[in-house]
Structures are given as structure tokens and as C-alpha cells.
Design a protein around this motif. Structure first.
Motif, PDB file in Angstrom:
ATOM      1  N   MET A  63       0.693  -1.290  -0.021  1.00 49.16           N
ATOM      2  CA  MET A  63       0.005   0.152  -0.180  1.00 49.16           C
ATOM      3  C   MET A  63       0.887   1.429   0.159  1.00 49.16           C
ATOM      4  SD  MET A  63      -2.852   1.003   2.762  1.00 49.16           S
ATOM      5  CE  MET A  63      -4.228   0.595   1.953  1.00 49.16           C
ATOM      6  N   CYS A  64       0.433   2.198  -0.878  1.00 55.48           N
ATOM      7  CA  CYS A  64       1.402   3.249  -1.023  1.00 55.48           C
ATOM      8  C   CYS A  64       0.886   4.520   0.040  1.00 55.48           C
ATOM      9  CB  CYS A  64       0.900   3.997  -2.152  1.00 55.48           C
ATOM     10  SG  CYS A  64       1.947   5.410  -2.595  1.00 55.48           S
ATOM     11  N   THR A  65       2.036   5.050   0.771  1.00 53.41           N
ATOM     12  CA  THR A  65       1.506   6.173   1.949  1.00 53.41           C
ATOM     13  C   THR A  65       1.544   7.440   1.088  1.00 53.41           C
ATOM     14  OG1 THR A  65       3.895   6.466   2.376  1.00 53.41           O
ATOM     15  CG2 THR A  65       2.823   4.864   3.354  1.00 53.41           C
ATOM     16  N   TYR A  66       1.014   8.196   1.939  1.00 56.11           N
ATOM     17  CA  TYR A  66       0.728   9.771   1.315  1.00 56.11           C
ATOM     18  C   TYR A  66       2.293  10.310   1.000  1.00 56.11           C
ATOM     19  CZ  TYR A  66      -0.745  14.564   0.763  1.00 56.11           C
ATOM     20  OH  TYR A  66      -0.742  15.825   0.340  1.00 56.11           O
ATOM     21  N   SER A  67       3.065  10.140   1.967  1.00 59.55           N
ATOM     22  CA  SER A  67       4.339  10.641   1.871  1.00 59.55           C
ATOM     23  C   SER A  67       5.086  10.047   0.566  1.00 59.55           C
ATOM     24  CB  SER A  67       5.168  10.534   3.188  1.00 59.55           C
ATOM     25  OG  SER A  67       5.203   9.007   3.395  1.00 59.55           O
ATOM     26  N   GLN A  68       4.766   8.633   0.271  1.00 63.81           N
ATOM     27  CA  GLN A  68       5.352   8.080  -0.947  1.00 63.81           C
ATOM     28  C   GLN A  68       4.716   8.707  -2.107  1.00 63.81           C
ATOM     29  OE1 GLN A  68       8.122   6.103  -1.141  1.00 63.81           O
ATOM     30  NE2 GLN A  68       8.142   6.577  -3.353  1.00 63.81           N
ATOM     31  N   PHE A  69       3.521   9.064  -2.220  1.00 67.71           N
ATOM     32  CA  PHE A  69       2.668   9.701  -3.300  1.00 67.71           C
ATOM     33  C   PHE A  69       3.475  11.053  -3.442  1.00 67.71           C
ATOM     34  CE2 PHE A  69      -0.609  12.728  -4.267  1.00 67.71           C
ATOM     35  CZ  PHE A  69      -0.866  12.339  -5.416  1.00 67.71           C
ATOM     36  N   MET A  70       3.643  11.777  -2.442  1.00 69.13           N
ATOM     37  CA  MET A  70       3.968  13.280  -2.603  1.00 69.13           C
ATOM     38  C   MET A  70       5.740  13.163  -3.262  1.00 69.13           C
ATOM     39  SD  MET A  70       1.591  15.130  -2.306  1.00 69.13           S
ATOM     40  CE  MET A  70       2.337  16.679  -2.167  1.00 69.13           C
ATOM     41  N   LEU A  71       6.315  12.172  -2.497  1.00 69.36           N
ATOM     42  CA  LEU A  71       7.606  12.157  -3.077  1.00 69.36           C
ATOM     43  C   LEU A  71       7.742  11.610  -4.616  1.00 69.36           C
ATOM     44  CD1 LEU A  71      10.778  11.978  -2.268  1.00 69.36           C
ATOM     45  CD2 LEU A  71      10.312   9.515  -1.798  1.00 69.36           C
ATOM     46  N   ASP A  72       6.827  10.763  -4.868  1.00 68.04           N
ATOM     47  CA  ASP A  72       6.642  10.396  -6.395  1.00 68.04           C
ATOM     48  C   ASP A  72       6.318  11.568  -7.300  1.00 68.04           C
ATOM     49  OD1 ASP A  72       7.627   7.981  -5.360  1.00 68.04           O
ATOM     50  OD2 ASP A  72       5.664   7.077  -5.705  1.00 68.04           O
ATOM     51  N   ARG A  73       5.300  12.269  -6.731  1.00 71.48           N
ATOM     52  CA  ARG A  73       4.817  13.344  -7.564  1.00 71.48           C
ATOM     53  C   ARG A  73       5.988  14.516  -7.803  1.00 71.48           C
ATOM     54  NH1 ARG A  73      -0.136  17.199  -5.316  1.00 71.48           N
ATOM     55  NH2 ARG A  73       0.298  18.585  -6.928  1.00 71.48           N
ATOM     56  N   GLY A  74       6.612  14.700  -6.569  1.00 72.41           N
ATOM     57  CA  GLY A  74       7.748  15.648  -6.572  1.00 72.41           C
ATOM     58  C   GLY A  74       8.634  15.366  -7.680  1.00 72.41           C
ATOM     59  N   GLU A  75       9.103  14.043  -7.482  1.00 72.77           N
ATOM     60  CA  GLU A  75      10.208  13.499  -8.563  1.00 72.77           C
ATOM     61  C   GLU A  75       9.898  13.721  -9.958  1.00 72.77           C
ATOM     62  OE1 GLU A  75      11.542   8.883  -9.178  1.00 72.77           O
ATOM     63  OE2 GLU A  75      12.388  10.081  -7.283  1.00 72.77           O
ATOM     64  N   LYS A  76       8.711  13.275 -10.374  1.00 74.83           N
ATOM     65  CA  LYS A  76       7.955  13.507 -11.556  1.00 74.83           C
ATOM     66  C   LYS A  76       8.164  14.977 -12.014  1.00 74.83           C
ATOM     67  CE  LYS A  76       3.732  12.422 -14.427  1.00 74.83           C
ATOM     68  NZ  LYS A  76       2.509  12.203 -14.352  1.00 74.83           N
ATOM     69  N   LYS A  77       7.687  15.796 -11.250  1.00 72.95           N
ATOM     70  CA  LYS A  77       7.466  17.191 -11.330  1.00 72.95           C
ATOM     71  C   LYS A  77       8.955  17.775 -11.853  1.00 72.95           C
ATOM     72  CE  LYS A  77       5.788  21.549 -10.815  1.00 72.95           C
ATOM     73  NZ  LYS A  77       4.765  22.186 -11.699  1.00 72.95           N
ATOM     74  N   GLY A  78       9.915  17.068 -11.133  1.00 69.99           N
ATOM     75  CA  GLY A  78      11.474  17.650 -11.341  1.00 69.99           C
ATOM     76  C   GLY A  78      12.067  16.888 -12.479  1.00 69.99           C
ATOM     77  N   LEU A  79      11.744  15.752 -13.047  1.00 73.93           N
ATOM     78  CA  LEU A  79      12.100  15.363 -14.079  1.00 73.93           C
ATOM     79  C   LEU A  79      11.452  16.023 -15.268  1.00 73.93           C
ATOM     80  CD1 LEU A  79      11.704  11.311 -13.594  1.00 73.93           C
ATOM     81  CD2 LEU A  79      14.002  12.715 -13.918  1.00 73.93           C
ATOM     82  N   GLU A  80      10.319  16.346 -15.256  1.00 69.27           N
ATOM     83  CA  GLU A  80       9.656  17.221 -16.119  1.00 69.27           C
ATOM     84  C   GLU A  80      10.135  18.557 -16.315  1.00 69.27           C
ATOM     85  OE1 GLU A  80       5.018  18.378 -17.453  1.00 69.27           O
ATOM     86  OE2 GLU A  80       5.534  18.702 -15.376  1.00 69.27           O
ATOM     87  N   THR A  81      10.394  19.128 -15.326  1.00 67.74           N
ATOM     88  CA  THR A  81      11.048  20.503 -15.195  1.00 67.74           C
ATOM     89  C   THR A  81      12.560  20.427 -16.054  1.00 67.74           C
ATOM     90  OG1 THR A  81       9.907  21.205 -13.236  1.00 67.74           O
ATOM     91  CG2 THR A  81      11.906  22.486 -13.561  1.00 67.74           C
ATOM     92  N   GLY A  82      13.250  19.362 -15.509  1.00 64.91           N
ATOM     93  CA  GLY A  82      14.662  18.957 -16.145  1.00 64.91           C
ATOM     94  C   GLY A  82      14.447  19.001 -17.570  1.00 64.91           C
ATOM     95  N   LYS A  83      13.391  18.340 -18.141  1.00 62.39           N
ATOM     96  CA  LYS A  83      13.178  18.247 -19.500  1.00 62.39           C
ATOM     97  C   LYS A  83      13.217  19.472 -20.186  1.00 62.39           C
ATOM     98  CE  LYS A  83       9.479  16.713 -21.599  1.00 62.39           C
ATOM     99  NZ  LYS A  83       8.427  15.598 -22.088  1.00 62.39           N
ATOM    100  N   TYR A  84      12.084  20.262 -19.737  1.00 63.29           N
ATOM    101  CA  TYR A  84      11.801  21.417 -20.471  1.00 63.29           C
ATOM    102  C   TYR A  84      13.067  22.372 -20.343  1.00 63.29           C
ATOM    103  CZ  TYR A  84       7.171  20.000 -21.454  1.00 63.29           C
ATOM    104  OH  TYR A  84       6.166  19.296 -22.227  1.00 63.29           O
ATOM    105  N   LYS A  85      13.720  22.354 -19.043  1.00 63.21           N
ATOM    106  CA  LYS A  85      14.973  23.334 -18.888  1.00 63.21           C
ATOM    107  C   LYS A  85      15.934  23.029 -19.887  1.00 63.21           C
ATOM    108  CE  LYS A  85      17.574  26.098 -16.624  1.00 63.21           C
ATOM    109  NZ  LYS A  85      18.434  26.814 -17.516  1.00 63.21           N
ATOM    110  N   THR A  86      16.237  21.749 -20.068  1.00 59.01           N
ATOM    111  CA  THR A  86      16.996  21.186 -21.138  1.00 59.01           C
ATOM    112  C   THR A  86      16.843  21.635 -22.590  1.00 59.01           C
ATOM    113  OG1 THR A  86      17.813  19.172 -19.745  1.00 59.01           O
ATOM    114  CG2 THR A  86      18.357  19.194 -22.250  1.00 59.01           C
TER     115      THR A  86
END
Length: 62
Positions: free
Chosen positions: A1-24
Motif C-alpha cells: 500500500m502506498c503512503t501519502y508521503s510516498q505519493f508526494m515524493l513520487d509526485r515531486g520526482e515526476k515534477k522535477g524530471l518534467e522541469t529538467g526536460k523542459y529546462k534542457t
């Protein structure tokens, strides 16, 4: 089962990867390697949508 903190961590990681792609892509436009249209096409967006995404991610000012 996924915890809320894991969900938020995954969400932040996804946002960071997306930002990195567009920044590149923005950096490649800035140094003349790509045009805005080419970068937008690589992201499956129109040039206007690409610019809006750069503003949304706070890579450029709007």
C-alpha cells in the motif's frame, strides 16, 4: 500500500524530471542548437503550448 508521503515524493520526482526536460530544451533553444518549433515538436506541443509550459514551470517569466 502506498503512503501519502510516498505519493508526494513520487509526485515531486515526476515534477522535477518534467522541469529538467523542459529546462534542457530551453537551454538548447538559448544556445541555438534547436528552434522553439523543434523543441515544441519533441514535446508533442505547439510552440505556444511549449512557451506556456516554460512559464508554468517557472523556467521563463511570463
Amino acid at each position: 500500500m502506498c503512503t501519502y508521503s510516498q505519493f508526494m515524493l513520487d509526485r515531486g520526482e515526476k515534477k522535477g524530471l518534467e522541469t529538467g526536460k523542459y529546462k534542457t530544451y530551453y537551454d538548447l533553444i538559448s544556445d541555438g542548437t534547436l528552434t522553439l518549433k523543434q523543441a515544441a515538436e519533441k514535446c508533442s506541443l505547439s510552440p505556444d503550448e511549449f512557451q506556456k509550459k516554460l512559464i508554468e514551470l517557472k523556467i521563463i517569466e511570463g
